[in-house]
Design an enzyme around this catalytic site. Structure first.
Site: not given
Ligand code: ADP
Length: 395
Positions: A177, A236, A330, A206, A327-328, A7, A88
């Site tokens: 995605h 965004r 966690n 993100n 976020i989804g 990636n 990717r």
């Molecule tokens: P991308 O791959 O699009 O950069 P990720 O899927 O890694 O993003 O998600 C990053 C986001 O997930 C960040 O906003 C981060 O704060 C959030 N995140 C990670 N762990 C937690 C948690 N325990 N609680 C809330 N948000 C979380």
């Protein structure tokens, strides 16, 4: 069979080395800050992390460092052990409705499509060329973020813009995605065990997007011509009234490129909260009562619920909603903000399960199952690469 899943970004290159078909990760790592004097090369293997700071000029050098690192650390005895590389690619347009073998023509096509995804496709080609130089004798397969969404019908993917925009310039919804939506919708279907299924995947990281999936096939998705469309994200805007652009360009005296930068990098959580683009920071602030942090989450949750409502109607029902990505996976807080808005669909939350990020977070009497599923885009790339190699009798 050993497959590397790659990636790449303009200044970074992440990889996972898989043993297939067992799907076990043998090693993983990344090279960050490519093109800088203080690039960081990280290799994880057997629970140990090796980090090195050195100047890495380009993606070719990064690819070489990765392969040399794997051999030096005795993860591999030689590079001949690697059977294939999966790359990717963000934008595959209408040209690529499946993963395919890299050749000169495919690379040219990815570069042409780069006009629509300049931040991504050009960097991907740098990485492909880098790995081709280091591993010239094995198959390289490209796996596109857009492929999973190629099953959408015209009423879902077309915009109401002049038709010649579509014909001459490819203006339509592509969706992104895709590997994540594919992986999570497949997992959801395994859990549902239904003959026919209607599933919504909420990839909230993100970057964030939703997809509506009927019997394993994508019928709609929230990102569009670019990853800017859809729900508000870390930085965004998501969708907005396009008239705002020219109005604010004049008010702020900025160019359309500068405006595009604001919509991509300075909006979303960051723009609304004026605090942070990171959900963890924002949650902390929201729990302390920070009004704009709360608003940033509520705006996003409302839009997610809007999409879910529209997909419910479009699919003619709904069996499951699955949350994934940072976020989804966690954030019980964000999930609850969304799910509370879905009561009219008969969605009931199991609070305890939600608070503990369990796999199933809906209560037994909920009409729709709600899951939390960890995504795995790298594995989809490795699976597609292996399937391509096997189906084409390359080994
Ligand atoms: P991308 O791959 O699009 O950069 P990720 O899927 O890694 O993003 O998600 C990053 C986001 O997930 C960040 O906003 C981060 O704060 C959030 N995140 C990670 N762990 C937690 C948690 N325990 N609680 C809330 N948000 C979380």
């Amino acid at each position: 069979m050993k497959i590397i899943s790659v990636n790449s970004g303009s200044s970074s290159l992440k990889f996972q080395l898989y043993q297939m078909p067992e799907e076990t990760v043998i090693a993983s790592g990344q090279v960050e800050k490519i093109g800088f004097k203080d690039s960081v090369c990280t290799l994880k293997h057997n629970g140990e992390i090796r980090k090195e700071t050195l100047a890495v000029k380009n993606h070719t050098q990064a690819a070489k460092l990765i392969i040399d690192g794997l051999i030096n650390e005795q993860v591999l005895t030689s590079m001949q052990e690697i059977n294939g590389v999966g790359h990717r690619i963000v934008q595959g347009g209408e040209v690529f409705d499946r993963s395919t073998l890299v050749n000169k023509k495919v690379i040219e096509q990815i570069l042409i499509l780069g006009e629509m995804a300049p931040l991504h496709n050009y960097a991907h080609v740098e990485a492909i060329n880098g790995f081709l130089k280091v591993l010239p004798d094995i198959p390289h397969v490209v796996v596109f973020d857009t492929t999973f969404h190629q099953t959408m019908k015209a009423d879902a993917y077309m915009y109401s813009t002049p038709y010649e925009w579509y014909l001459n310039y490819g203006i339509r919804k592509y969706g992104f995605h895709g590997s994540s939506h594919k992986y999570v919708s497949e997992k959801t279907n395994e859990l549902l065990k239904l003959e026919n299924s209607k599933v919504i995947v909420c990839h909230i990281g993100n970057g964030a997007s939703l997809s509506a999936v009927v019997n394993g096939k994508c019928v709609d998705t929230s990102m569009g011509f670019t990853p800017l469309e859809g729900i508000p994200m870390g930085t965004r805007t998501g969708s907005l009234d396009p008239a705002i652009l020219s109005y604010m360009e004049k008010k702020l005296n900025v160019s359309s490129d500068e405006m595009y930068e604001i919509l991509n990098k300075k909006s979303g959580y960051l723009g609304v909260s004026q605090l942070s683009s990171d959900a963890r920071d924002l949650e902390e602030a929201a729990f302390r009562g920070h009004k704009q942090a709360i608003l940033a989450f509520e705006l996003q949750a409302k839009r997610i619920a809007d999409y879910i409502g529209s997909y419910y109607v479009y699919m003619g029902g709904l069996d499951a909603v699955s949350f994934t990505a940072g976020i989804g996976e966690n954030s019980p807080y964000l999930r609850k903000l969304v799910l509370e808005r879905l009561k009219v669909l008969g969605v009931l939350i199991d609070e305890e399960a939600n608070n503990n990020n369990r796999l199933l977070i809906s209560s037994p009497d909920s009409k729709v199952k709600i899951y939390v599923i960890k995504t795995n885009e790298e594995l989809v790339i490795a699976r597609d690469t292996m399937a391509f190699i096997k189906n084409n009798n390359i080994v």
